[in-house]
Design an enzyme around this catalytic site. Structure first.
Site, PDB file in Angstrom:
ATOM      1  CD  GLU A 288      -0.220  11.834   9.158  1.00  0.00           C
ATOM      2  OE1 GLU A 288       0.726  11.032   9.250  1.00  0.00           O
ATOM      3  OE2 GLU A 288      -0.259  12.907   9.774  1.00  0.00           O
ATOM      4  N   PRO A 289      -3.365   7.509   5.959  1.00  0.00           N
ATOM      5  CG  PRO A 289      -5.406   6.839   5.050  1.00  0.00           C
ATOM      6  CD  PRO A 289      -4.751   7.970   5.780  1.00  0.00           C
ATOM      7  N   GLY A 290      -1.583   5.195   3.916  1.00  0.00           N
ATOM      8  CA  GLY A 290      -0.966   4.983   2.612  1.00  0.00           C
ATOM      9  C   GLY A 290      -1.343   3.595   2.131  1.00  0.00           C
ATOM     10  NE  ARG A 291       1.700  -1.404   4.695  1.00  0.00           N
ATOM     11  CZ  ARG A 291       2.952  -1.661   4.314  1.00  0.00           C
ATOM     12  NH1 ARG A 291       3.181  -2.510   3.349  1.00  0.00           N
ATOM     13  NH2 ARG A 291       3.966  -1.078   4.923  1.00  0.00           N
ATOM     14  CE1 TYR A 331      10.718  -1.994   4.769  1.00  0.00           C
ATOM     15  CE2 TYR A 331       9.307  -2.325   2.861  1.00  0.00           C
ATOM     16  CZ  TYR A 331      10.026  -1.477   3.686  1.00  0.00           C
ATOM     17  OH  TYR A 331      10.011  -0.146   3.442  1.00  0.00           O
ATOM     18  CB  CYS A 358      23.829 -10.171 -10.813  1.00  0.00           C
ATOM     19  SG  CYS A 358      23.563 -10.301 -12.575  1.00  0.00           S
TER      20      CYS A 358
HETATM   21  C1  LIG Z   1       4.648   6.293   6.113  1.00  0.00           C
HETATM   22  C2  LIG Z   1       3.790   7.219   6.882  1.00  0.00           C
HETATM   23  C3  LIG Z   1       2.405   7.122   6.793  1.00  0.00           C
HETATM   24  C4  LIG Z   1       1.701   6.054   6.005  1.00  0.00           C
HETATM   25  O1  LIG Z   1       1.918   4.782   6.504  1.00  0.00           O
HETATM   26  P1  LIG Z   1       1.037   3.559   5.958  1.00  0.00           P
HETATM   27  O2  LIG Z   1       1.480   2.407   6.755  1.00  0.00           O
HETATM   28  O3  LIG Z   1       1.347   3.391   4.506  1.00  0.00           O
HETATM   29  O4  LIG Z   1      -0.380   3.895   6.195  1.00  0.00           O
HETATM   30  C5  LIG Z   1       1.644   8.059   7.472  1.00  0.00           C
HETATM   31  N1  LIG Z   1       2.216   9.038   8.222  1.00  0.00           N
HETATM   32  C6  LIG Z   1       3.553   9.157   8.320  1.00  0.00           C
HETATM   33  C7  LIG Z   1       4.119  10.248   9.138  1.00  0.00           C
HETATM   34  C8  LIG Z   1       4.380   8.258   7.669  1.00  0.00           C
HETATM   35  O5  LIG Z   1       5.705   8.357   7.788  1.00  0.00           O
END
Ligand SMILES: *Cc1c(COP(=O)(O)O)cnc(C)c1O
Length: 434
Positions: A288-291, A331, A358
């Site tokens: 489940e990668p995002g970043r 962050y 502001c």
């Molecule tokens: C936020 C999240 C991700 C993705 O995280 P990254 O750091 O962006 O890879 C994957 N799984 C779950 C359950 C999340 O909450």
């Protein structure tokens, strides 16, 4: 690796001159590289070659429809956390039957939408949620596919606001209660146990917390496979990216040149460490990668409005602000900031780089060194593709930024800058004030 680099003195995304994009569409504007996203996605799936892997891109990190379509074309599905995200997955024309639905606060309406859309599985965060899924599925006369999120209580060594796998975090069920939760799940007639899930945090720059967490969860996974016939194990997201040396990290050879103990995580290192642990399980693996997939695939373009000098400090005041990119304020994140037109003959400038909002927190960088730049010149914030536009707000009545997707020498606006009219479209002045 990424596809942002100088051609001569001008910063390009793939074959597109970013100054041309800034002039055409104005600023602030996010620009994404399709090739970088494709490379990242391919490298990650290749790193676990031999396993049955499904990448579920964490949509919360960047939910632009064009990017979602690009991911769907690459064979990725999605990790979804709201009804809005489920609807985006559908709107992008993706196959929701490969996507998962996560999050601690799923409503009945969202559960119904997920079931109607044929979601691959719910990632369940609590026992009351399981009861509610059972209730909703029962009303619809279907069985809801589920996996329980387990919290392995591992320190991800990342910023406290993005760690999720410690016992004090709100996410998942502690490992020692997980088996009992699965046993409880068997009592619900309208749920079908499909898998198990974990996610320990974000921006992990080392493989060891992943290894530690997977190792801790494996005995449970084996037990669940034997007793409940689960078919998949989702190991979550969290792979980190380079922020500090972002531009240079796109150059061939940069990674190899880093000292071994300081080398940031790569998909190859991630795969090499996890493959031997995961392979013997004989299960489908979800990532489940995002970043990692989009972070270094995006930049935020901004214009210099003023250089305010003197009084002991210089301030470079931009036309972008914390409403467009909140990570530094939220962050304390570092983003490398580079000029679109590089000029090595100029003097160096040390300045605080700030937005027009502001709030003292509307500061992107303190005492940052860069070449002297003046009004009307453009800068790029590197590594802005993840949790950038996705976290934007309209604070100070600033319209949402534009977004552009680049592929080779093509580029197109994939989200027009918000108009004032659309910003106020849902607001009403009540009759009693008229
Ligand atoms: C936020 C999240 C991700 C993705 O995280 P990254 O750091 O962006 O890879 C994957 N799984 C779950 C359950 C999340 O909450």
């Amino acid at each position: 690796m990424h596809h942002f680099h100088y051609v001569g003195q001008d910063l390009h995304c793939e074959s597109v001159d970013l100054a041309a994009v800034a002039k055409l569409y104005g600023t602030p504007t996010y620009v994404y590289s399709a090739a970088t996203i494709a490379d990242n996605t391919t490298r990650l799936s290749e790193s676990l070659k031999g396993l049955d892997v499904q990448i579920c891109f964490a949509m919360k990190s960047n939910s632009n429809l064009a990017l979602l379509k690009h991911f769907a074309n690459l064979g990725a599905a999605f990790d979804l956390v709201s009804g809005g995200e489920i609807r985006r997955a559908i709107a992008a024309g993706s196959d929701v039957r490969k996507s998962v639905f996560a999050g601690v606060g799923k409503t009945e309406a969202e559960m119904k939408l997920a079931l109607e859309s044929g979601i691959f599985a719910f990632h369940v965060e609590s026992e009351p949620e399981l009861a509610r899924i059972n209730h909703v599925a029962g009303k619809m006369g279907v069985k809801a596919p589920i996996a329980i999120r387990v919290n392995p209580d591992v320190d991800a060594h990342t910023h406290h606001k993005i760690t999720t796998g410690k016992s004090e975090n709100k996410f998942g069920i502690p490992l020692k209660y997980a088996l009992a939760a699965y046993e409880a799940a068997t009592k619900f007639k309208n749920v079908a146990i499909k898998g198990v899930q974990m996610h320990i945090g974000s921006q992990l720059t080392d493989v060891s917390p992943f290894v530690e967490a997977v190792t801790k969860v494996i005995p449970l996974v084996e037990e669940l496979k034997a007793n409940f016939g689960i078919s998949y194990f989702s190991i979550g997201g969290g792979i980190g990216i380079v922020y500090r040396d972002a531009l240079a990290s796109g150059q061939p050879g940069w990674w190899q040149a880093q000292p071994a103990d300081k080398r940031p995580i790569t998909p190859e290192a991630y795969g090499a460490a996890l493959l031997p642990l995961l392979k013997p399980l004989g299960l489908k693996i979800l990532l489940e990668p995002g970043r990692f997939l989009v972070g270094n695939a995006g930049v935020l373009l901004a214009r210099v409005e003023y250089l305010k000098r003197g009084h002991g400090r210089n301030f470079l005041i931009l036309d972008t602000a914390m409403n467009d990119l909140v990570r530094p304020a939220m962050y304390d994140s570092y983003h490398e900031i580079v000029p679109l037109h590089r000029d090595t003959t100029r003097r160096a400038l040390t300045a605080d780089i700030v937005g027009p909002i502001c709030e003292s927190g509307d500061c992107f960088a303190k005492d940052r060194q860069l070449q002297e730049v003046g009004e009307g010149e453009y800068l790029a914030f590197m590594s802005a593709g993840a949790y950038g536009f996705a976290m934007a707000s309209r604070y100070n009545s600033r319209p949402l930024a534009a977004e552009v997707l680049v592929k080779g020498s093509n580029f197109e606006l994939v989200n027009a800058r918000e108009s004032f009219e659309s910003m106020i479209a849902n607001e009403r002045i009540p009759a009693f004030l008229k």
